[in-house]
Scaffold this motif. Sequence first.
Motif, PDB file in Angstrom:
ATOM      1  N   ALA A   1       0.746  -1.346   0.009  1.00  0.00           N
ATOM      2  CA  ALA A   1       0.020  -0.038  -0.046  1.00  0.00           C
ATOM      3  C   ALA A   1       1.019   1.204   0.098  1.00  0.00           C
ATOM      4  CB  ALA A   1      -0.996   0.070   1.302  1.00  0.00           C
ATOM      5  N   THR A   2       1.059   1.887  -1.165  1.00  0.00           N
ATOM      6  CA  THR A   2       2.051   2.933  -1.367  1.00  0.00           C
ATOM      7  C   THR A   2       1.354   4.275  -1.983  1.00  0.00           C
ATOM      8  OG1 THR A   2       2.883   1.545  -3.168  1.00  0.00           O
ATOM      9  CG2 THR A   2       4.041   1.454  -1.156  1.00  0.00           C
TER      10      THR A   2
ATOM     11  N   VAL B   1      11.177  -2.112 -10.355  1.00  0.00           N
ATOM     12  CA  VAL B   1      12.245  -3.135 -10.013  1.00  0.00           C
ATOM     13  C   VAL B   1      12.130  -3.694  -8.470  1.00  0.00           C
ATOM     14  CG1 VAL B   1      14.109  -1.484  -9.291  1.00  0.00           C
ATOM     15  CG2 VAL B   1      14.583  -3.756 -10.261  1.00  0.00           C
ATOM     16  N   ALA B   2      11.829  -2.536  -7.624  1.00  0.00           N
ATOM     17  CA  ALA B   2      11.528  -3.114  -6.247  1.00  0.00           C
ATOM     18  C   ALA B   2      10.162  -3.842  -6.051  1.00  0.00           C
ATOM     19  CB  ALA B   2      11.341  -1.641  -5.400  1.00  0.00           C
ATOM     20  N   VAL B   3       9.179  -3.386  -6.656  1.00  0.00           N
ATOM     21  CA  VAL B   3       7.927  -4.327  -6.784  1.00  0.00           C
ATOM     22  C   VAL B   3       8.326  -5.688  -7.204  1.00  0.00           C
ATOM     23  CG1 VAL B   3       5.591  -4.463  -7.723  1.00  0.00           C
ATOM     24  CG2 VAL B   3       6.488  -2.133  -6.886  1.00  0.00           C
TER      25      VAL B   3
ATOM     26  N   LYS C   1      -0.645   4.808  -5.743  1.00  0.00           N
ATOM     27  CA  LYS C   1      -0.819   6.151  -6.062  1.00  0.00           C
ATOM     28  C   LYS C   1      -2.573   6.126  -5.772  1.00  0.00           C
ATOM     29  CE  LYS C   1       2.099   6.618  -9.827  1.00  0.00           C
ATOM     30  NZ  LYS C   1       2.393   6.799 -11.499  1.00  0.00           N
ATOM     31  N   TYR C   2      -2.926   5.659  -4.464  1.00  0.00           N
ATOM     32  CA  TYR C   2      -4.325   6.079  -4.167  1.00  0.00           C
ATOM     33  C   TYR C   2      -4.453   7.404  -3.566  1.00  0.00           C
ATOM     34  CZ  TYR C   2      -2.516   5.030   0.512  1.00  0.00           C
ATOM     35  OH  TYR C   2      -1.739   5.156   1.769  1.00  0.00           O
TER      36      TYR C   2
ATOM     37  N   ARG D   1       5.374   2.643   3.101  1.00  0.00           N
ATOM     38  CA  ARG D   1       6.246   3.628   2.882  1.00  0.00           C
ATOM     39  C   ARG D   1       6.127   4.633   4.023  1.00  0.00           C
ATOM     40  NH1 ARG D   1       8.294   5.192  -2.640  1.00  0.00           N
ATOM     41  NH2 ARG D   1      10.444   5.663  -1.349  1.00  0.00           N
ATOM     42  N   SER D   2       5.373   5.990   3.624  1.00  0.00           N
ATOM     43  CA  SER D   2       4.985   6.967   4.597  1.00  0.00           C
ATOM     44  C   SER D   2       3.624   6.905   4.653  1.00  0.00           C
ATOM     45  CB  SER D   2       5.443   8.310   3.904  1.00  0.00           C
ATOM     46  OG  SER D   2       7.031   8.232   3.737  1.00  0.00           O
ATOM     47  N   ASP D   3       2.889   5.871   4.476  1.00  0.00           N
ATOM     48  CA  ASP D   3       1.538   5.819   4.367  1.00  0.00           C
ATOM     49  C   ASP D   3       1.081   5.594   5.861  1.00  0.00           C
ATOM     50  OD1 ASP D   3       0.768   4.942   1.229  1.00  0.00           O
ATOM     51  OD2 ASP D   3       2.724   4.315   2.009  1.00  0.00           O
TER      52      ASP D   3
END
Length: 307
Positions: free
Chosen positions: A6-7, A14-16, A35-36, A55-57
């Motif tokens: 959830a980002t 490449v990370a995904v 990108k929600y 991440r910062s979510d």
Amino acid sequence: MKVLIATEKPFAKVAVDGIRQEVEAAGYELALLEKYTDKEQLLDAVENVDAIIIRSDIIDEQVLDAAKELKIVVRAGAGYDNVDLEAATAHQVCVMNTPGQNSNAVAELAFGMMVMAVRNFYDGKAGTELKGKKLGIHAYGNVGRNVARIAKGFGMEIYAYDAYCPKDVMEKDGVIPLDSVQALYETCQIVSLHIPATPETKNSIDYDLVNRMPKNGVLVNTARKEVINEVDLLRLMHDRPDLKYVTDIMPVHHEEFASHYPGRYFSTPKKMGAQTAEANINAGIAAACQIVDFFQNGCEKFRVNKK
């Protein structure tokens, strides 16, 4: 098992791909919410997942209430103040971070800011060099140790203060340990902040502490916005025209800093210490590995909340 990424600010592809490889190799399902734009999208997405990588979510009580099957949240990065730890514990959800994965990226940014500050923000006027300057590292964790490593290459004299790090650890790295935070600021022309935002540290970087710095001091903040007492720092920069402040966390009082102290203040538009391709990949894949280890082996090595 179902794992959700959830980002709001997505990982690089490449990370995904690396996360997917780890998750699917363990026999788990991977879901993506990128990108929600609305919290309701997040609440819908977490409804039937066992693990979440963020991440910062923001993971608060409302999200935890909606995630009925959730067992673990991993913040891909070092800081985790975007997760309500008490609520997670109450919901019997393990919260982890991925310490060390972003450390070199943050340390390199800190040095980029130091060079920019001592060279007068590249305004064409003569500046000074970092070589021979006394650098103070405030908190000697993963980022602080990378800062020390880079500082050696610049030929700096390196000091550190960390109430929780044994002095011999610093000494082995060629760093001079100091007994108090006051001594760090009194000794060093440049201080690099790497403390977390806790009840003890919030607003702790105040007028009295920073005013101890020698003439032409530079304060570098790649830690957290909340540790700075902004009102105090604004007043001190008025009283001390020699001081400079550079940060990658835009202050609440950004406009005042920028308008009153041009040539002595700089902030990036957003938090960007960990914004490198390498850190992005490292933290994401580490998060996936920790989730797999948690489910397969019960490993809680990087847990940051209470059981």
